[in-house]
Design an enzyme around this catalytic site. Structure first.
Site, short mmCIF file in Angstrom:
data_model
loop_
_atom_site.label_atom_id
_atom_site.label_comp_id
_atom_site.label_asym_id
_atom_site.label_seq_id
_atom_site.Cartn_x
_atom_site.Cartn_y
_atom_site.Cartn_z
N PHE A 1 4.53 5.10 -13.61
CA PHE A 1 3.07 5.07 -13.55
C PHE A 1 2.60 6.05 -12.48
O PHE A 1 3.41 6.62 -11.74
CB PHE A 1 2.58 3.65 -13.24
CG PHE A 1 2.95 3.16 -11.86
CD1 PHE A 1 4.22 2.67 -11.59
CD2 PHE A 1 2.02 3.19 -10.81
CE1 PHE A 1 4.57 2.24 -10.32
CE2 PHE A 1 2.36 2.75 -9.54
CZ PHE A 1 3.64 2.27 -9.29
N GLY A 2 1.28 6.18 -12.38
CA GLY A 2 0.68 6.96 -11.30
C GLY A 2 1.26 8.36 -11.16
O GLY A 2 1.30 9.16 -12.10
N ASP B 1 0.86 -1.18 0.00
CA ASP B 1 0.00 0.00 0.00
C ASP B 1 0.90 1.23 0.00
O ASP B 1 1.75 1.38 0.88
CB ASP B 1 -0.96 0.00 1.19
CG ASP B 1 -2.10 0.97 0.93
OD1 ASP B 1 -2.72 0.87 -0.15
OD2 ASP B 1 -2.36 1.84 1.77
N LYS C 1 14.84 4.40 -10.62
CA LYS C 1 13.80 4.58 -9.59
C LYS C 1 13.98 3.54 -8.48
O LYS C 1 13.89 3.85 -7.30
CB LYS C 1 12.41 4.45 -10.24
CG LYS C 1 11.28 4.60 -9.23
CD LYS C 1 9.90 4.43 -9.84
CE LYS C 1 8.83 4.43 -8.75
NZ LYS C 1 7.49 4.08 -9.25
P1 ITT Z 1 -3.15 -2.27 -5.45
O1 ITT Z 1 -3.84 -1.62 -4.26
O2 ITT Z 1 -4.01 -3.23 -6.20
O3 ITT Z 1 -1.80 -2.83 -5.08
P2 ITT Z 1 -3.05 0.47 -6.46
O4 ITT Z 1 -2.44 1.05 -7.72
O5 ITT Z 1 -4.49 0.80 -6.17
O6 ITT Z 1 -2.82 -1.11 -6.53
P3 ITT Z 1 -2.12 1.86 -4.04
O7 ITT Z 1 -3.46 2.00 -3.41
O8 ITT Z 1 -0.98 1.44 -3.20
O9 ITT Z 1 -2.13 0.85 -5.27
O10 ITT Z 1 -1.66 3.17 -4.80
C1 ITT Z 1 -2.13 4.43 -4.48
C2 ITT Z 1 -1.95 5.33 -5.67
O11 ITT Z 1 -0.59 5.72 -5.73
C3 ITT Z 1 -2.30 4.71 -7.03
O12 ITT Z 1 -2.93 5.69 -7.82
C4 ITT Z 1 -0.95 4.33 -7.61
O13 ITT Z 1 -0.94 4.42 -9.03
C5 ITT Z 1 -0.05 5.38 -6.98
N1 ITT Z 1 1.30 4.85 -6.76
C6 ITT Z 1 1.64 3.83 -5.92
N2 ITT Z 1 2.96 3.61 -5.99
C7 ITT Z 1 3.46 4.51 -6.88
C8 ITT Z 1 4.74 4.76 -7.41
O14 ITT Z 1 5.79 4.06 -7.07
N3 ITT Z 1 4.86 5.75 -8.30
C9 ITT Z 1 3.80 6.49 -8.70
N4 ITT Z 1 2.55 6.30 -8.28
C10 ITT Z 1 2.39 5.31 -7.37
#
Ligand code: ITT
Length: 184
Positions: A142-143, A66, A163
């Site tokens: 990503f994200g 998480d 990273k």
């Molecule tokens: P799971 O819960 O299924 O593992 P998730 O993508 O929903 O996948 P999180 O709740 O942990 O995972 O992620 C919270 C948000 O932060 C989500 O939008 C991710 O894309 C983003 N995130 C998590 N780790 C990241 C990273 O290393 N770099 C950039 N964004 C990240």
């Protein structure tokens, strides 16, 4: 090689975790059965609950991850609500929210939850300090990667290898791997 089920719906996390754990002798296998994400203020509580839930559902040892980004100038927002905010606001609107904010400090946090069936979960945390970029930069990762920068370079401008050397996820996973290697 020790094999561990990684319960996540996010394939990018699996790629990063494999890059970090495979050289340490740990094989990751993704399972996306999901788990209930508690509406909690802390990543550790969410990861711990999720790992325990998934270990009992799948009846094997599992790990979950998480993660969240905590923006200082926004009092820690979005923190544990990062997934929801990524879906609703997205990077462009976060940059807009930060337009007049002089404090751009942010921390990316990751908590790995690990659990075996009928046992209590353990958590391993890692974080990296950085800043919210002034604009979206880079199309790797990503994200939040294109808006989170460390020493002037966004995660979106770094390849996985770079990273993985400094990331919140790497720091948490190395603690987890060290604990596993100690014969647990
Ligand atoms: P799971 O819960 O299924 O593992 P998730 O993508 O929903 O996948 P999180 O709740 O942990 O995972 O992620 C919270 C948000 O932060 C989500 O939008 C991710 O894309 C983003 N995130 C998590 N780790 C990241 C990273 O290393 N770099 C950039 N964004 C990240």
């Amino acid at each position: 090689m020790r094999k561990i089920i990684f319960v996540t719906g996010n394939p990018h996390k699996v790629i990063e975790a494999t890059g970090i754990l495979a050289p340490l002798g740990i094989e990751i296998v993704q399972n996306n059965c999901g788990y209930p994400e508690l509406q909690e203020d802390g990543l550790a509580a969410i990861a711990s609950f999720g790992a325990k839930w998934a270990a009992n559902k799948l009846n094997c040892e599992v790990m979950v991850d998480d993660s969240g980004i905590f923006i200082e100038g926004l009092s820690g927002f979005p923190g544990p609500y990062s997934a929801y905010v990524a879906k609703t606001l997205g990077n462009e609107r976060i940059i807009k929210l930060m337009e007049r904010e002089s404090n751009r400090n942010a921390v990316f946090k990751c908590v790995i939850g690990y659990c075996r069936p009928d046992e209590e979960a353990l958590v391993f945390s890692g974080e990296v300090k950085g800043k919210i970029a002034k604009s979206i930069r880079g199309n790797l990762g990503f994200g939040y990667d294109p808006i989170f920068e460390v020493d002037g370079v966004t995660f979106g401008e770094m390849g996985d290898e770079e990273k993985n050397r400094i990331s919140h996820r790497c720091r948490a996973l190395v603690k987890f791997a060290t604990w596993l290697k100690d014969g647990k």
